[in-house]
Design a protein around this motif. Structure first.
Motif, PDB file in Angstrom:
ATOM      1  N   UNK A   1     -70.363 -62.368 -46.094  1.00 23.99           N
ATOM      2  CA  UNK A   1     -69.150 -62.960 -46.658  1.00 23.99           C
ATOM      3  C   UNK A   1     -68.821 -64.284 -45.979  1.00 23.99           C
ATOM      4  N   UNK A   2     -69.133 -64.393 -44.666  1.00 17.16           N
ATOM      5  CA  UNK A   2     -68.804 -65.613 -43.923  1.00 17.16           C
ATOM      6  C   UNK A   2     -69.736 -66.767 -44.258  1.00 17.16           C
ATOM      7  N   UNK A   3     -70.832 -66.467 -44.942  1.00 17.39           N
ATOM      8  CA  UNK A   3     -71.821 -67.513 -45.159  1.00 17.39           C
ATOM      9  C   UNK A   3     -72.106 -67.747 -46.644  1.00 17.39           C
ATOM     10  N   UNK A   4     -72.184 -66.678 -47.403  1.00 19.95           N
ATOM     11  CA  UNK A   4     -72.495 -66.810 -48.831  1.00 19.95           C
ATOM     12  C   UNK A   4     -71.297 -67.365 -49.605  1.00 19.95           C
ATOM     13  N   UNK A   5     -70.123 -66.795 -49.397  1.00 21.75           N
ATOM     14  CA  UNK A   5     -68.950 -67.201 -50.171  1.00 21.75           C
ATOM     15  C   UNK A   5     -68.520 -68.644 -49.874  1.00 21.75           C
TER      16      UNK A   5
ATOM     17  N   UNK B   1     -62.085 -64.570 -39.370  1.00 20.48           N
ATOM     18  CA  UNK B   1     -63.328 -65.337 -39.375  1.00 20.48           C
ATOM     19  C   UNK B   1     -63.499 -66.047 -40.708  1.00 20.48           C
ATOM     20  N   UNK B   2     -63.106 -65.360 -41.794  1.00 18.67           N
ATOM     21  CA  UNK B   2     -63.420 -65.873 -43.128  1.00 18.67           C
ATOM     22  C   UNK B   2     -62.714 -67.203 -43.431  1.00 18.67           C
ATOM     23  N   UNK B   3     -61.432 -67.301 -43.115  1.00 25.20           N
ATOM     24  CA  UNK B   3     -60.714 -68.543 -43.447  1.00 25.20           C
ATOM     25  C   UNK B   3     -61.251 -69.758 -42.692  1.00 25.20           C
ATOM     26  N   UNK B   4     -61.434 -69.658 -41.359  1.00 25.32           N
ATOM     27  CA  UNK B   4     -62.069 -70.793 -40.677  1.00 25.32           C
ATOM     28  C   UNK B   4     -63.465 -71.082 -41.224  1.00 25.32           C
ATOM     29  N   UNK B   5     -64.187 -70.015 -41.627  1.00 26.48           N
ATOM     30  CA  UNK B   5     -65.538 -70.216 -42.165  1.00 26.48           C
ATOM     31  C   UNK B   5     -65.485 -71.084 -43.413  1.00 26.48           C
ATOM     32  N   UNK B   6     -64.547 -70.769 -44.311  1.00 24.85           N
ATOM     33  CA  UNK B   6     -64.437 -71.547 -45.554  1.00 24.85           C
ATOM     34  C   UNK B   6     -64.114 -73.001 -45.243  1.00 24.85           C
ATOM     35  N   UNK B   7     -63.116 -73.217 -44.379  1.00 31.14           N
ATOM     36  CA  UNK B   7     -62.717 -74.593 -44.042  1.00 31.14           C
ATOM     37  C   UNK B   7     -63.876 -75.327 -43.367  1.00 31.14           C
ATOM     38  N   UNK B   8     -64.518 -74.647 -42.406  1.00 26.80           N
ATOM     39  CA  UNK B   8     -65.611 -75.265 -41.666  1.00 26.80           C
ATOM     40  C   UNK B   8     -66.759 -75.671 -42.567  1.00 26.80           C
ATOM     41  N   UNK B   9     -67.200 -74.759 -43.428  1.00 26.43           N
ATOM     42  CA  UNK B   9     -68.347 -75.059 -44.291  1.00 26.43           C
ATOM     43  C   UNK B   9     -67.997 -76.149 -45.301  1.00 26.43           C
ATOM     44  N   UNK B  10     -66.763 -76.119 -45.841  1.00 23.53           N
ATOM     45  CA  UNK B  10     -66.368 -77.165 -46.794  1.00 23.53           C
ATOM     46  C   UNK B  10     -66.434 -78.530 -46.111  1.00 23.53           C
ATOM     47  N   UNK B  11     -65.822 -78.634 -44.919  1.00 23.67           N
ATOM     48  CA  UNK B  11     -65.812 -79.923 -44.223  1.00 23.67           C
ATOM     49  C   UNK B  11     -67.230 -80.353 -43.867  1.00 23.67           C
ATOM     50  N   UNK B  12     -68.083 -79.381 -43.501  1.00 23.54           N
ATOM     51  CA  UNK B  12     -69.455 -79.707 -43.122  1.00 23.54           C
ATOM     52  C   UNK B  12     -70.220 -80.308 -44.309  1.00 23.54           C
TER      53      UNK B  12
END
Lengths: 76, 221
Positions: B39-43, B188-199
């Motif tokens: 979920x932290x990587x695919x979504x 973990x999930x919310x920072x993951x979404x923000x982090x991947x979007x910004x990346x």
């Protein structure tokens, strides 16, 4: 006599059903707990983190190179 | 450095996702087991794709308003990076499906919708490649891009909600509330979404800058 045998049989059957049902409840879902207990999951985390840091370093160097080129293009 | 603060956030958040995503305990669920960590990587790949494609369509609209070729460059490069995120989302989703649902691909509204969306965006690049004249290409591509984003919304947001699906977050449920309930995972999930979007946005800005430099060089020569 016949009736009591039926009752015993039925209660026995019920016990089996209940036992099997509760056994299913107790059956834990398999997780990677061994990996956590032995602490080897940290190796995986370190490897993944290193790969990501490497990619990030590469992106930063690309970013800087492009900035340099942009400056050169401006000064032309 | 002042302009780059969001890149630091991107790296820190993704790094946090990689570490916490593997170490923080997750709810034990049948079938999913440890794969719930996907979920932290695919979504976030899909969140990134939708964000970047929104940037793309935004600049396409901007191009139609002002006919500034810079907007066209941004729209194209955004679509490129959006496709990268989408492809990663499809591939990771396919792996996840293989080990939970038992097949690489199932005829599911969400999955087929995602595949059709990718094809619609591939057609965007085919369309661009088939027109030589720059202004004409930019204008037609911009119009098509608006159509493509509307279709993306239909295929990824509307249709999956109207039918039952194996994929979580469908059949009338607007989110993935089943997993969202766990506060550990949310951390973990919310920072993951923000982090991947910004990346991915960072990668996209690099691509735009390279493309602009290329154009400048061509004009100067």
């Amino acid at each position: 006599m016949n009736n009591s045998i039926k009752k015993i049989l039925l209660s026995f059957l019920m016990m089996i059903v209940i036992a099997s049902a509760s056994a299913q409840e107790n059956e834990s879902i398999e997780m990677a707990s061994g990996l956590y207990q032995s602490g080897k999951i940290y190796v995986v985390v370190i490897v993944i983190s290193l790969i990501f840091i490497g990619i990030t370093g590469y992106l930063i160097s690309l970013d800087r190179k492009i900035s340099k080129l942009e400056k050169e293009a401006k000064n032309k | 450095m002042k302009k780059n603060w969001w890149k630091i956030i991107a790296v820190v958040f993704v790094l946090y996702t990689l570490i916490a995503g593997f170490l923080i305990p997750v709810p034990a669920q049948a079938i999913l087991h440890e794969t719930i960590r996907n979920l932290y990587f695919h979504v976030p790949m899909w969140f990134s794709m939708m964000t970047i494609l929104f940037i793309s369509v935004w600049h396409s609209i901007k191009y139609l308003n002002k006919s500034d070729i810079q907007s066209d460059i941004i729209a194209t490069q955004a679509a490129h990076v959006g496709m990268l995120a989408g492809a990663l989302g499809l591939i990771t989703g396919s792996f996840w499906a293989k080990y939970t649902w038992g097949a690489w691909w199932v005829a599911d509204t969400k999955l087929n919708g995602a595949a059709i969306t990718m094809l619609i965006y591939l057609a965007y690049f085919v369309l661009r490649g088939s027109i030589d004249e720059e202004q004409k290409r930019a204008r037609i591509a911009a119009v098509y891009n608006i159509f493509a984003y509307v279709m993306l919304l239909v295929f990824l947001m509307v249709l999956p909600r109207m039918s039952d699906s194996l994929h979580p977050g469908n059949g009338g449920n607007p989110g993935f509330n089943k997993y969202d309930l766990d506060s550990n995972m949310r951390m973990v999930f919310y920072p993951a979404v923000i982090g991947w979007i910004l990346f991915t946005v960072w990668i996209f800005t690099l691509k735009v800058r390279i493309e602009k430099l290329k154009r400048k060089n061509l004009i100067d020569e």
